[in-house]
Design a protein around this motif. Structure first.
Motif, PDB file in Angstrom:
ATOM      1  N   TRP A  90       0.837  -1.194   0.000  1.00  0.00           N
ATOM      2  CA  TRP A  90       0.000   0.000   0.000  1.00  0.00           C
ATOM      3  C   TRP A  90       0.874   1.246   0.000  1.00  0.00           C
ATOM      4  O   TRP A  90       1.915   1.285   0.650  1.00  0.00           O
ATOM      5  CB  TRP A  90      -0.899  -0.003   1.228  1.00  0.00           C
ATOM      6  CG  TRP A  90      -1.718   1.233   1.418  1.00  0.00           C
ATOM      7  CD1 TRP A  90      -1.391   2.340   2.136  1.00  0.00           C
ATOM      8  CD2 TRP A  90      -3.010   1.485   0.859  1.00  0.00           C
ATOM      9  NE1 TRP A  90      -2.390   3.262   2.076  1.00  0.00           N
ATOM     10  CE2 TRP A  90      -3.405   2.780   1.294  1.00  0.00           C
ATOM     11  CE3 TRP A  90      -3.876   0.751   0.042  1.00  0.00           C
ATOM     12  CZ2 TRP A  90      -4.619   3.345   0.942  1.00  0.00           C
ATOM     13  CZ3 TRP A  90      -5.089   1.317  -0.308  1.00  0.00           C
ATOM     14  CH2 TRP A  90      -5.447   2.592   0.140  1.00  0.00           C
ATOM     15  N   GLN A  91       0.435   2.268  -0.736  1.00  0.00           N
ATOM     16  CA  GLN A  91       1.180   3.525  -0.819  1.00  0.00           C
ATOM     17  C   GLN A  91       0.348   4.661  -0.225  1.00  0.00           C
ATOM     18  O   GLN A  91      -0.827   4.813  -0.565  1.00  0.00           O
ATOM     19  CB  GLN A  91       1.538   3.840  -2.271  1.00  0.00           C
ATOM     20  CG  GLN A  91       2.346   2.760  -2.956  1.00  0.00           C
ATOM     21  CD  GLN A  91       3.658   2.475  -2.258  1.00  0.00           C
ATOM     22  OE1 GLN A  91       4.392   3.388  -1.887  1.00  0.00           O
ATOM     23  NE2 GLN A  91       3.953   1.199  -2.087  1.00  0.00           N
ATOM     24  N   HIS A  92       0.956   5.457   0.630  1.00  0.00           N
ATOM     25  CA  HIS A  92       0.274   6.589   1.253  1.00  0.00           C
ATOM     26  C   HIS A  92       0.470   7.816   0.359  1.00  0.00           C
ATOM     27  O   HIS A  92       1.508   8.467   0.393  1.00  0.00           O
ATOM     28  CB  HIS A  92       0.825   6.836   2.657  1.00  0.00           C
ATOM     29  CG  HIS A  92       0.574   5.700   3.603  1.00  0.00           C
ATOM     30  ND1 HIS A  92      -0.658   5.469   4.185  1.00  0.00           N
ATOM     31  CD2 HIS A  92       1.393   4.704   4.043  1.00  0.00           C
ATOM     32  CE1 HIS A  92      -0.587   4.394   4.961  1.00  0.00           C
ATOM     33  NE2 HIS A  92       0.641   3.916   4.883  1.00  0.00           N
ATOM     34  N   VAL A  93      -0.532   8.128  -0.444  1.00  0.00           N
ATOM     35  CA  VAL A  93      -0.414   9.192  -1.428  1.00  0.00           C
ATOM     36  C   VAL A  93      -0.646  10.558  -0.783  1.00  0.00           C
ATOM     37  O   VAL A  93      -1.186  10.668   0.324  1.00  0.00           O
ATOM     38  CB  VAL A  93      -1.414   8.986  -2.581  1.00  0.00           C
ATOM     39  CG1 VAL A  93      -1.201   7.637  -3.233  1.00  0.00           C
ATOM     40  CG2 VAL A  93      -2.856   9.123  -2.088  1.00  0.00           C
ATOM     41  N   ASP A  98      -2.266  16.237  -7.725  1.00  0.00           N
ATOM     42  CA  ASP A  98      -2.925  15.550  -8.836  1.00  0.00           C
ATOM     43  C   ASP A  98      -1.963  15.515 -10.014  1.00  0.00           C
ATOM     44  O   ASP A  98      -1.681  16.548 -10.623  1.00  0.00           O
ATOM     45  CB  ASP A  98      -4.209  16.276  -9.241  1.00  0.00           C
ATOM     46  CG  ASP A  98      -5.297  16.169  -8.189  1.00  0.00           C
ATOM     47  OD1 ASP A  98      -5.626  15.031  -7.812  1.00  0.00           O
ATOM     48  OD2 ASP A  98      -5.812  17.214  -7.764  1.00  0.00           O
ATOM     49  N   ALA A  99      -1.468  14.331 -10.334  1.00  0.00           N
ATOM     50  CA  ALA A  99      -0.563  14.199 -11.475  1.00  0.00           C
ATOM     51  C   ALA A  99      -1.320  14.191 -12.790  1.00  0.00           C
ATOM     52  O   ALA A  99      -0.775  14.522 -13.842  1.00  0.00           O
ATOM     53  CB  ALA A  99       0.268  12.929 -11.339  1.00  0.00           C
ATOM     54  N   VAL A 100      -2.591  13.797 -12.753  1.00  0.00           N
ATOM     55  CA  VAL A 100      -3.489  13.808 -13.907  1.00  0.00           C
ATOM     56  C   VAL A 100      -4.764  14.500 -13.472  1.00  0.00           C
ATOM     57  O   VAL A 100      -5.267  14.255 -12.382  1.00  0.00           O
ATOM     58  CB  VAL A 100      -3.801  12.376 -14.395  1.00  0.00           C
ATOM     59  CG1 VAL A 100      -4.676  12.407 -15.637  1.00  0.00           C
ATOM     60  CG2 VAL A 100      -2.521  11.593 -14.658  1.00  0.00           C
ATOM     61  N   LEU A 158      -0.426   7.261  -8.768  1.00  0.00           N
ATOM     62  CA  LEU A 158      -0.396   7.650  -7.363  1.00  0.00           C
ATOM     63  C   LEU A 158       0.657   8.735  -7.147  1.00  0.00           C
ATOM     64  O   LEU A 158       1.840   8.525  -7.429  1.00  0.00           O
ATOM     65  CB  LEU A 158      -0.076   6.446  -6.483  1.00  0.00           C
ATOM     66  CG  LEU A 158      -0.967   5.208  -6.641  1.00  0.00           C
ATOM     67  CD1 LEU A 158      -0.603   4.163  -5.593  1.00  0.00           C
ATOM     68  CD2 LEU A 158      -2.443   5.573  -6.557  1.00  0.00           C
ATOM     69  N   ALA A 159       0.224   9.889  -6.660  1.00  0.00           N
ATOM     70  CA  ALA A 159       1.118  11.016  -6.406  1.00  0.00           C
ATOM     71  C   ALA A 159       1.662  10.915  -4.987  1.00  0.00           C
ATOM     72  O   ALA A 159       0.915  11.038  -4.016  1.00  0.00           O
ATOM     73  CB  ALA A 159       0.371  12.330  -6.598  1.00  0.00           C
ATOM     74  N   MET A 160       2.966  10.702  -4.878  1.00  0.00           N
ATOM     75  CA  MET A 160       3.589  10.554  -3.579  1.00  0.00           C
ATOM     76  C   MET A 160       4.071  11.910  -3.055  1.00  0.00           C
ATOM     77  O   MET A 160       4.348  12.834  -3.831  1.00  0.00           O
ATOM     78  CB  MET A 160       4.767   9.571  -3.675  1.00  0.00           C
ATOM     79  CG  MET A 160       4.393   8.231  -4.287  1.00  0.00           C
ATOM     80  SD  MET A 160       2.995   7.436  -3.457  1.00  0.00           S
ATOM     81  CE  MET A 160       3.726   7.081  -1.856  1.00  0.00           C
ATOM     82  N   PRO A 161       4.179  12.059  -1.731  1.00  0.00           N
ATOM     83  CA  PRO A 161       4.567  13.351  -1.160  1.00  0.00           C
ATOM     84  C   PRO A 161       5.909  13.875  -1.660  1.00  0.00           C
ATOM     85  O   PRO A 161       6.106  15.080  -1.755  1.00  0.00           O
ATOM     86  CB  PRO A 161       4.609  13.069   0.354  1.00  0.00           C
ATOM     87  CG  PRO A 161       3.673  11.920   0.548  1.00  0.00           C
ATOM     88  CD  PRO A 161       3.816  11.077  -0.689  1.00  0.00           C
ATOM     89  N   ASP A 162       6.842  12.966  -1.996  1.00  0.00           N
ATOM     90  CA  ASP A 162       8.179  13.400  -2.423  1.00  0.00           C
ATOM     91  C   ASP A 162       8.255  13.717  -3.916  1.00  0.00           C
ATOM     92  O   ASP A 162       9.336  13.977  -4.447  1.00  0.00           O
ATOM     93  CB  ASP A 162       9.218  12.343  -2.064  1.00  0.00           C
ATOM     94  CG  ASP A 162       8.985  11.006  -2.771  1.00  0.00           C
ATOM     95  OD1 ASP A 162       7.994  10.890  -3.515  1.00  0.00           O
ATOM     96  OD2 ASP A 162       9.800  10.081  -2.572  1.00  0.00           O
ATOM     97  N   GLY A 163       7.129  13.681  -4.615  1.00  0.00           N
ATOM     98  CA  GLY A 163       7.115  13.963  -6.038  1.00  0.00           C
ATOM     99  C   GLY A 163       7.172  12.731  -6.924  1.00  0.00           C
ATOM    100  O   GLY A 163       6.964  12.831  -8.138  1.00  0.00           O
ATOM    101  N   HIS A 164       7.478  11.572  -6.336  1.00  0.00           N
ATOM    102  CA  HIS A 164       7.480  10.342  -7.135  1.00  0.00           C
ATOM    103  C   HIS A 164       6.052   9.965  -7.504  1.00  0.00           C
ATOM    104  O   HIS A 164       5.103  10.295  -6.798  1.00  0.00           O
ATOM    105  CB  HIS A 164       8.133   9.202  -6.346  1.00  0.00           C
ATOM    106  CG  HIS A 164       8.276   7.942  -7.147  1.00  0.00           C
ATOM    107  ND1 HIS A 164       9.131   7.822  -8.208  1.00  0.00           N
ATOM    108  CD2 HIS A 164       7.630   6.744  -7.042  1.00  0.00           C
ATOM    109  CE1 HIS A 164       9.034   6.622  -8.726  1.00  0.00           C
ATOM    110  NE2 HIS A 164       8.131   5.942  -8.043  1.00  0.00           N
TER     111      HIS A 164
END
Length: 255
Positions: A90-93, A98-100, A158-164
């Motif tokens: 699981w990833q905490h976005v 919003d990347a899209v 999925l937009a991650m806090p660090d920009g990934h």
């Protein structure tokens, strides 16, 4: 592929994710949250073989690892309360990113964004589909070309806090026919970078070695042949392709 160490412990279902098209659950292995998709919960599809979407998800992760771009979160096959299936970390976005996105057509972002298409919303107001112009999304677009992703929705980024940016939900991949359906069409016709070409080369070379050996337990032989053909074509053309074929170029719904 299986996970070892603490991730091979008991898998406990926490909640069902109702918006997913197939049976999908938030689960936990100890204190590690995961997504669990049992193969028994896969719906029948007219254009993909039955009962192997979990294997395709794992195959997509293996290609991501070979690319060395970290596009797909760690994904593996294992048993669970509803039988064998796919498990993914699981990833905490970051809910503020919003990347899209779909925006008003008269309010298009200029810097750092790419226009995909224009349309109208349910109230007939002009809108536009846009996505970030970032290295992370470019990598995802190249990855989708390699695996022939038929379902890159905006919600699968999925937009991650660090920009990934992570890509998820890769059950509709590796078809022998051209199936590329994506919201990431913003670089049509532009050349691939040297980094992107090197990634495709790594996958192509490894299909004849370690990657191919792992994928043979997950995909059919003709699907591996099609993967090789896609890599060869990408290395020959070295550009982001334009939409082609009779199928829609974007998935529906877009998110």
């Amino acid at each position: 592929m299986t996970a070892s160490g603490p991730l091979d412990g008991e898998l406990q279902v926490v909640a069902r994710i109702p918006v997913a098209s197939n049976e999908t659950f938030l689960a936990a292995i100890g204190d590690v949250p995961v997504i669990y998709k049992p193969s028994s919960g896969e719906k029948e599809l007219w254009d993909f073989p039955d009962g192997d979407l979990a294997q395709r998800e794992v195959a997509a992760y293996l290609v991501s690892e070979c690319l060395e771009w970290n596009v797909v979160p760690c994904t593996w096959l294992r048993d669970g309360p509803y039988g064998p299936g796919m498990v993914q970390l699981w990833q905490h976005v970051d809910e503020e990113q919003d990347a899209v996105d779909v925006v008003a057509a008269d309010d298009l972002p200029v810097e750092g964004w790419r226009l995909v298409l224009r349309g109208a919303d349910e109230d007939e107001r002009p809108v536009a589909l846009v996505h970030e112009d970032s290295d992370s999304l470019r990598a995802m677009a190249v990855f989708d070309m390699i695996v022939n992703n038929a379902d890159r929705k905006g919600g699968h980024v999925l937009a991650m806090p660090d920009g990934h940016r992570y890509g998820v939900d890769h059950g509709l991949t590796f078809h022998v026919e051209h199936k590329l359906r994506t919201v990431l069409w913003g670089w049509v016709g532009e050349p691939l970078s040297e980094r992107e070409i090197d990634g495709v080369r790594r996958v192509r070379a490894s299909v004849d070695r370690e990657l191919g050996a792992s994928l043979r337990g997950l995909l059919a032989e003709d699907e591996l042949d099609a993967l090789v053909a896609r890599c060869d074509r990408m290395l020959d053309e070295r550009r982001f392709p334009a939409p082609s074929g009779w199928m829609p170029a974007t998935p529906w719904p877009l998110f």
